[in-house]
Design a protein around this motif. Structure first.
Motif, PDB file in Angstrom:
ATOM      1  N   ALA A  66      70.723  59.085  50.625  1.00  0.00           N
ATOM      2  CA  ALA A  66      71.634  60.240  50.685  1.00  0.00           C
ATOM      3  C   ALA A  66      72.443  60.375  51.972  1.00  0.00           C
ATOM      4  CB  ALA A  66      70.836  61.517  50.449  1.00  0.00           C
ATOM      5  N   ASN A 121      56.046  62.444  58.088  1.00  0.00           N
ATOM      6  CA  ASN A 121      55.738  61.428  57.085  1.00  0.00           C
ATOM      7  C   ASN A 121      54.592  60.503  57.473  1.00  0.00           C
ATOM      8  OD1 ASN A 121      57.323  62.199  54.891  1.00  0.00           O
ATOM      9  ND2 ASN A 121      59.155  61.549  56.013  1.00  0.00           N
ATOM     10  N   SER A 148      70.562  55.431  54.643  1.00  0.00           N
ATOM     11  CA  SER A 148      69.176  55.911  54.650  1.00  0.00           C
ATOM     12  C   SER A 148      68.456  55.513  55.933  1.00  0.00           C
ATOM     13  CB  SER A 148      68.404  55.369  53.443  1.00  0.00           C
ATOM     14  OG  SER A 148      67.145  55.997  53.364  1.00  0.00           O
ATOM     15  N   ASN A 149      67.404  56.255  56.201  1.00  0.00           N
ATOM     16  CA  ASN A 149      66.610  56.048  57.414  1.00  0.00           C
ATOM     17  C   ASN A 149      65.131  56.040  57.032  1.00  0.00           C
ATOM     18  OD1 ASN A 149      65.630  55.994  60.016  1.00  0.00           O
ATOM     19  ND2 ASN A 149      66.243  58.096  60.522  1.00  0.00           N
ATOM     20  N   SER A 180      67.067  63.414  58.037  1.00  0.00           N
ATOM     21  CA  SER A 180      66.937  62.970  59.427  1.00  0.00           C
ATOM     22  C   SER A 180      68.296  62.896  60.125  1.00  0.00           C
ATOM     23  CB  SER A 180      66.229  61.615  59.489  1.00  0.00           C
ATOM     24  OG  SER A 180      67.095  60.584  59.063  1.00  0.00           O
ATOM     25  N   SER A 181      69.375  63.263  59.434  1.00  0.00           N
ATOM     26  CA  SER A 181      70.685  63.249  60.087  1.00  0.00           C
ATOM     27  C   SER A 181      70.811  64.471  60.997  1.00  0.00           C
ATOM     28  CB  SER A 181      71.818  63.280  59.054  1.00  0.00           C
ATOM     29  OG  SER A 181      71.771  62.140  58.229  1.00  0.00           O
ATOM     30  N   LEU A 237      72.978  49.216  58.054  1.00  0.00           N
ATOM     31  CA  LEU A 237      74.338  49.733  58.285  1.00  0.00           C
ATOM     32  C   LEU A 237      74.179  51.172  58.741  1.00  0.00           C
ATOM     33  CD1 LEU A 237      76.085  48.556  54.959  1.00  0.00           C
ATOM     34  CD2 LEU A 237      75.401  47.194  56.943  1.00  0.00           C
ATOM     35  N   GLU A 238      74.667  51.514  59.913  1.00  0.00           N
ATOM     36  CA  GLU A 238      74.373  52.850  60.467  1.00  0.00           C
ATOM     37  C   GLU A 238      75.463  53.374  61.393  1.00  0.00           C
ATOM     38  OE1 GLU A 238      73.002  55.604  60.752  1.00  0.00           O
ATOM     39  OE2 GLU A 238      71.214  55.499  59.531  1.00  0.00           O
ATOM     40  N   TYR A 266      55.147  67.201  49.341  1.00  0.00           N
ATOM     41  CA  TYR A 266      54.469  68.490  49.559  1.00  0.00           C
ATOM     42  C   TYR A 266      53.126  68.551  48.833  1.00  0.00           C
ATOM     43  CZ  TYR A 266      59.307  69.740  50.906  1.00  0.00           C
ATOM     44  OH  TYR A 266      60.572  69.763  51.465  1.00  0.00           O
ATOM     45  N   VAL A 287      62.115  58.840  56.933  1.00  0.00           N
ATOM     46  CA  VAL A 287      62.095  59.750  55.777  1.00  0.00           C
ATOM     47  C   VAL A 287      61.146  59.356  54.653  1.00  0.00           C
ATOM     48  CG1 VAL A 287      64.527  60.347  56.224  1.00  0.00           C
ATOM     49  CG2 VAL A 287      63.979  58.724  54.379  1.00  0.00           C
ATOM     50  N   ASN A 336      80.902  51.028  54.283  1.00  0.00           N
ATOM     51  CA  ASN A 336      79.866  50.222  53.618  1.00  0.00           C
ATOM     52  C   ASN A 336      80.491  49.199  52.666  1.00  0.00           C
ATOM     53  OD1 ASN A 336      77.900  51.773  54.870  1.00  0.00           O
ATOM     54  ND2 ASN A 336      77.633  53.136  53.116  1.00  0.00           N
ATOM     55  N   ARG A 339      79.326  64.845  66.233  1.00  0.00           N
ATOM     56  CA  ARG A 339      78.532  63.718  65.760  1.00  0.00           C
ATOM     57  C   ARG A 339      79.389  62.455  65.681  1.00  0.00           C
ATOM     58  NH1 ARG A 339      76.869  60.929  61.102  1.00  0.00           N
ATOM     59  NH2 ARG A 339      74.625  60.596  60.993  1.00  0.00           N
ATOM     60  N   SER A 373      56.535  70.022  54.386  1.00  0.00           N
ATOM     61  CA  SER A 373      57.449  69.664  55.487  1.00  0.00           C
ATOM     62  C   SER A 373      58.893  69.740  55.023  1.00  0.00           C
ATOM     63  CB  SER A 373      57.119  68.256  55.983  1.00  0.00           C
ATOM     64  OG  SER A 373      57.038  67.348  54.898  1.00  0.00           O
TER      65      SER A 373
HETATM   66  N1  LIG Z   1      58.463  64.835  54.991  1.00  0.00           N
HETATM   67  C1  LIG Z   1      59.589  64.929  54.278  1.00  0.00           C
HETATM   68  N2  LIG Z   1      60.270  63.810  54.003  1.00  0.00           N
HETATM   69  C2  LIG Z   1      61.390  63.865  53.255  1.00  0.00           C
HETATM   70  C3  LIG Z   1      61.881  65.099  52.775  1.00  0.00           C
HETATM   71  C4  LIG Z   1      61.155  66.277  53.100  1.00  0.00           C
HETATM   72  O1  LIG Z   1      61.526  67.402  52.715  1.00  0.00           O
HETATM   73  N3  LIG Z   1      60.009  66.146  53.846  1.00  0.00           N
HETATM   74  N4  LIG Z   1      63.025  65.126  52.020  1.00  0.00           N
HETATM   75  C5  LIG Z   1      63.325  63.947  51.234  1.00  0.00           C
HETATM   76  C6  LIG Z   1      64.665  64.055  50.642  1.00  0.00           C
HETATM   77  S1  LIG Z   1      64.973  65.393  49.631  1.00  0.00           S
HETATM   78  C7  LIG Z   1      65.632  63.146  50.842  1.00  0.00           C
HETATM   79  S2  LIG Z   1      67.122  63.290  49.981  1.00  0.00           S
HETATM   80  C8  LIG Z   1      65.425  61.993  51.754  1.00  0.00           C
HETATM   81  C9  LIG Z   1      66.692  61.690  52.541  1.00  0.00           C
HETATM   82  O2  LIG Z   1      66.566  60.584  53.301  1.00  0.00           O
HETATM   83  P1  LIG Z   1      67.862  59.689  53.644  1.00  0.00           P
HETATM   84  O3  LIG Z   1      68.591  59.371  52.414  1.00  0.00           O
HETATM   85  O4  LIG Z   1      67.403  58.555  54.487  1.00  0.00           O
HETATM   86  O5  LIG Z   1      68.813  60.702  54.436  1.00  0.00           O
HETATM   87  P2  LIG Z   1      69.039  60.928  55.999  1.00  0.00           P
HETATM   88  O6  LIG Z   1      67.786  61.151  56.698  1.00  0.00           O
HETATM   89  O7  LIG Z   1      70.072  61.966  56.087  1.00  0.00           O
HETATM   90  O8  LIG Z   1      69.561  59.529  56.558  1.00  0.00           O
HETATM   91  C10 LIG Z   1      70.637  58.940  56.169  1.00  0.00           C
HETATM   92  C11 LIG Z   1      71.154  57.979  57.215  1.00  0.00           C
HETATM   93  O9  LIG Z   1      72.370  57.533  56.667  1.00  0.00           O
HETATM   94  C12 LIG Z   1      73.336  57.458  57.698  1.00  0.00           C
HETATM   95  N5  LIG Z   1      74.666  57.596  57.090  1.00  0.00           N
HETATM   96  C13 LIG Z   1      75.348  58.718  56.770  1.00  0.00           C
HETATM   97  N6  LIG Z   1      76.543  58.414  56.216  1.00  0.00           N
HETATM   98  C14 LIG Z   1      76.622  57.068  56.166  1.00  0.00           C
HETATM   99  C15 LIG Z   1      77.611  56.140  55.713  1.00  0.00           C
HETATM  100  O10 LIG Z   1      78.670  56.497  55.230  1.00  0.00           O
HETATM  101  N7  LIG Z   1      77.302  54.810  55.824  1.00  0.00           N
HETATM  102  C16 LIG Z   1      76.133  54.395  56.355  1.00  0.00           C
HETATM  103  N8  LIG Z   1      75.896  53.070  56.392  1.00  0.00           N
HETATM  104  N9  LIG Z   1      75.202  55.237  56.803  1.00  0.00           N
HETATM  105  C17 LIG Z   1      75.433  56.554  56.716  1.00  0.00           C
HETATM  106  C18 LIG Z   1      72.996  58.560  58.651  1.00  0.00           C
HETATM  107  O11 LIG Z   1      73.469  58.240  59.956  1.00  0.00           O
HETATM  108  C19 LIG Z   1      71.465  58.657  58.541  1.00  0.00           C
HETATM  109  O12 LIG Z   1      70.805  58.003  59.602  1.00  0.00           O
HETATM  110  O13 LIG Z   1      64.347  62.282  52.665  1.00  0.00           O
HETATM  111  C20 LIG Z   1      63.159  62.629  52.019  1.00  0.00           C
HETATM  112  N10 LIG Z   1      62.076  62.717  52.983  1.00  0.00           N
END
Ligand SMILES: Nc1nc2c(c(=O)[nH]1)N[C@H]1C(S)=C(S)[C@@H](COP(=O)(O)OP(=O)(O)OC[C@H]3O[C@@H](n4cnc5c(=O)[nH]c(N)nc54)[C@H](O)[C@@H]3O)O[C@H]1N2
Ligand SMILES: Nc1nc2c(c(=O)[nH]1)N[C@H]1C(S)=C(S)[C@@H](COP(=O)(O)OP(=O)(O)OC[C@H]3O[C@@H](n4cnc5c(=O)[nH]c(N)nc54)[C@H](O)[C@@H]3O)O[C@H]1N2
Ligand SMILES: [Mo]
Length: 672
Positions: A91, A645, A369-370, A568-569, A395-396, A662, A374, A446, A36, A559
């Protein structure tokens, strides 16, 4: 984690065998972290948008130019209406330095809107806070000594591997494992018993269990008298849930509840591994409260291998105020800026602004976050991000679905390239993350982005310019008894420190609530206008609460995460996506038959909010009436550019303002 480096590149990551909680094991997805990190699609320079929003057309620019444009756009908004600026982060990394440190300070100095970070665990955290006083529970290690383990709303083989190692050891020693999950997950199929209840009905199951525990004399009166509050009131509430009623709500056999209660009540070393899957519904906070009462009723807390673990993050003496500096808010803490709940980002971005909402959101800075993939109710999220008058910075590491909508993208470092510190929510160690390689391309941490932006905006607050090393050294309260005689240098040298905690945390009470007891009855909840006792609250989208909706959309969709993705990582990592192949929908044979759906055909899943396409898997893994789409796919890597979503809603949970991913009714049709 250990990193093997050759010619400045990470070629392999592996678990550290000396680290007690993980014992040298990494989950599948993280074993691909080197792939990655050096992926051909890694963002290497800042980018400026040249096409329409969402089209993903960008051209490279320099950091200096990018920061200048950002400062010029943000400066006037910050002067005129700072609350029109909103951070969005969660996250991506859960590191304390690359998460909310300089970033939080920057937004505090501006007086920007605050983000309520509730997308994952807020309902469960609130449930624990009102019952135990904090996100605290058993040590993961002692599950291996348990004799009965309820794996409740959790899929540890996919999402919490190090717990699963302990559960397997317990199984080898003769423990019984019971999964409580509407879906026969990878974990549920490996347990001795699987109780497939309807989504969102866990509180009814717990109250039904209590009914039996009380009726049949399984209550530990000494423990209850000494260490809990409100037993009589709780008993009255539980009396309303005889197993027959609970069974009807959960859609399971009455005898299953009776047997479960008897097993839990008669086993001294009975443990519950609760996890966040069960709290992503309207009644999620109450459900966690109801379940958290169980080990206190039976006195399971007396044993170190008894009790409950949802999260252990509350044990770490994290120094949030030193990291985030809320004292930098322009008006101080007396009149803090508005809070925007991250789960309702779609509605928030589309809101025109008024007296009660405050100013329209004009600028958004997304990191870790994405949201376009998400966050719930994705059509609205995407429409919000598509606003031409919204200035968006992302920032990605990669050009995600969200980055496609940015005005400016800045390349971020990964955990192999930057410094950080971590607490855990699954074990009781704190950890240092030291960089193993130099930043890839022109990527920056960041923190460095926010320092650069602060400089470009001519901000002078010294806290905005602290180094990562300085911040890391302040991340914990080193004078706290759990870290006594330790310091940042010791943490850096060893990589981790074990928090000094008792083996059986509540054997003699000592809960963190105002009363110091496990609060079955919560005066705080009552004062805040809530039910002081745990109760079952039907899902928003259920035949019980919304019969008209349920008639049109009779299937409950969940889901939860796919094993090879991390939210989404990793979806764009070819080797992992190859294993997951394509978006799927698991559907019970009877539900499939009623809709003329055969295994392997493409289906459309829809409700009033939107639709997505997936490949049907006709399987009894999904209980009747429930469909399961393992997630979270990148929209642009899905056949129709949509993911789960598209159908989830922005409604919030009973406690904590969490997401209700859910709690979602849909209909499914064949695309054949
Ligand atoms: N339908 C559905 N949706 C859900 C969920 C589900 O179960 N079902 N789960 C939910 C849950 S529990 C959570 S925690 C959320 C998570 O949602 P997010 O917090 O958005 O987590 P990720 O999808 O992992 O996306 C994080 C992004 O951060 C980037 N990233 C990683 N490290 C760093 C860094 O050091 N700096 C920067 N700038 N970017 C970084 C990655 O490349 C990735 O694209 O989603 C939620 N959404
Ligand atoms: N491989 C992998 N690991 C991950 C993640 C990932 O995306 N991929 N995400 C990480 C994050 S941010 C989080 S929050 C955790 C999430 O991991 P968990 O806390 O385990 O939560 P989920 O995976 O959302 O759901 C767990 C199980 O709960 C079930 N479930 C759904 N609704 C209900 C319900 O109403 N009642 C009950 N009893 N069960 C229900 C689901 O079918 C699923 O099998 O995992 C972390 N670990
Ligand atoms: Mo999460």
């Amino acid at each position: 984690m250990r990193v093997t480096v050759q010619d400045g590149k990470a070629i392999k990551v592996s678990g550290d065998p000396d680290h007690p909680p993980t014992q040298g094991v990494l989950c599948t997805k993280v074993t691909r972290y080197a792939e990655r990190t050096h992926h051909k699609d890694r963002l290497l320079t800042p980018l400026r948008r040249v096409g329409p929003k969402g089209s993903g057309q960008f051209e490279p620019i320099s950091w200096e130019e990018g920061l200048r444009i950002a400062a010029d756009r943000l400066q006037p908004i910050a002067r005129r209406a700072p609350e029109a600026i909103l951070p969005y982060s969660y996250a991506g990394t859960m590191g304390l330095v690359q998460g909310e440190s300089i970033a939080a300070r920057f937004f505090n100095v501006l007086g920007a809107s605050r983000l309520d970070r509730t997308i994952c665990a807020a309902a469960g955290a609130a449930g624990l806070r009102y019952t135990y006083g904090a996100s605290v529970g058993m040590h993961v290690d002692f599950f291996e000594e348990s004799e009965l383990i309820l794996i409740w709303g959790a899929n540890p083989i996919a999402s919490s591997l190090h717990f699963w190692t302990r559960a397997q050891e317990a199984k080898r020693r003769g423990a019984k494992l019971i999964a409580i999950d509407p879906y026969k997950s990878l974990t549920a199929e490996k347990c001795h018993q699987h109780i497939a209840l309807r989504p969102g009905t866990d509180a009814a199951l717990a109250l039904g269990m209590m009914h039996v525990l009380i009726r049949e004399g399984f209550v530990d009166r000494d423990y209850v008298d000494a260490h809990t509050l409100g037993f009589d009131e709780l008993a009255k509430r539980a009396s309303l849930y005889p197993p027959s009623r609970a069974a009807a709500i959960c859609g399971i056999d009455e005898q299953v509840i009776v047997d479960l209660a008897r097993a839990f009540g008669s086993t001294k070393k009975a443990a519950i591994r609760l996890n966040y899957g069960m709290q992503r519904v309207r009644g999620g906070g109450n459900a966690v409260r109801a379940i958290a009462c169980l080990p206190s009723l039976t006195g399971a807390w007396r044993e170190r291998s008894g009790g409950l673990l949802l999260s252990s993050s509350g044990w770490a003496p994290t120094h949030a105020a030193a990291l985030q500096r809320p004292d930098l808010l322009p008006g101080g803490l007396a009149k803090p800026p508005r809070i925007v709940n991250m789960n309702a980002i779609g509605d928030a971005l589309l809101h025109p602004g008024d007296a009660s909402f405050g100013p329209r959101i004009e600028a958004l800075i997304v990191y870790n976050s994405n949201p376009v993939a998400v966050a719930p109710d994705s059509a609205k999220v995407a429409a919000g991000f598509a606003r031409d008058d919204l200035f968006t910075i992302v920032l990605e590491h990669f050009q995600t679905d969200t980055a496609d909508y940015a005005d400016l993208i800045f390349p971020a470092t990964t955990q192999l390239e930057h410094l950080d510190v971590h607490q855990s929510y699954g074990h009781t160690h704190v950890m240092a993350n030291l960089p193993a390689i130099a930043p890839v391309g022109e990527s920056r941490p960041n923190t460095e982005f926010f320092r650069g932006l602060a400089r470009a905006m001519e901000l002078t607050e010294p806290a905005l310019f602290e180094t990562d090393e300085q911040i890391a050294s302040k991340a914990f309260r080193w004078d706290h008894p759990t870290l006594k005689d330790q310091n940042w240098d010791a943490l850096k040298a060893s990589g981790w420190l074990k928090l000094d905690l008792p083996d059986a945390p509540f054997a003699d009470g000592g809960f963190r609530t105002p009363s110091g007891k496990c609060e079955f009855y919560s005066q705080r909840l009552k004062d805040e206008g809530h039910d002081p006792l745990p109760d079952y609250i039907p899902p928003y989208e259920s035949a019980e609460a919304a019969p008209e909706l349920a008639a049109r959309y009779p299937l409950a969709m969940i889901s939860p995460p796919a094993r090879n993705f991390l939210n989404s990582s990793f979806v764009n990592i070819e080797s992992l996506r190859a294993t997951e192949r394509e978006p799927h929908l698991d559907i019970h044979p009877l539900d499939a038959q009623a809709r003329g759906i055969a295994d392997g055909i493409q289906v459309r899943i829809f409700n009033d909010r939107g639709s997505m396409q997936a490949c049907a898997r006709v399987t009894e893994r999904a209980r009747q009436g429930v469909v399961v789409g393992l997630s979270i796919w990148w929209k642009k890597l899905s056949p129709d550019g949509c993911n789960a979503n598209q159908v989830t809603s922005q409604a919030l949970t009973d406690l904590g303002g969490s997401a209700t991913f859910y709690d979602c009714l849909v209909e499914v049709e064949s695309l054949h």
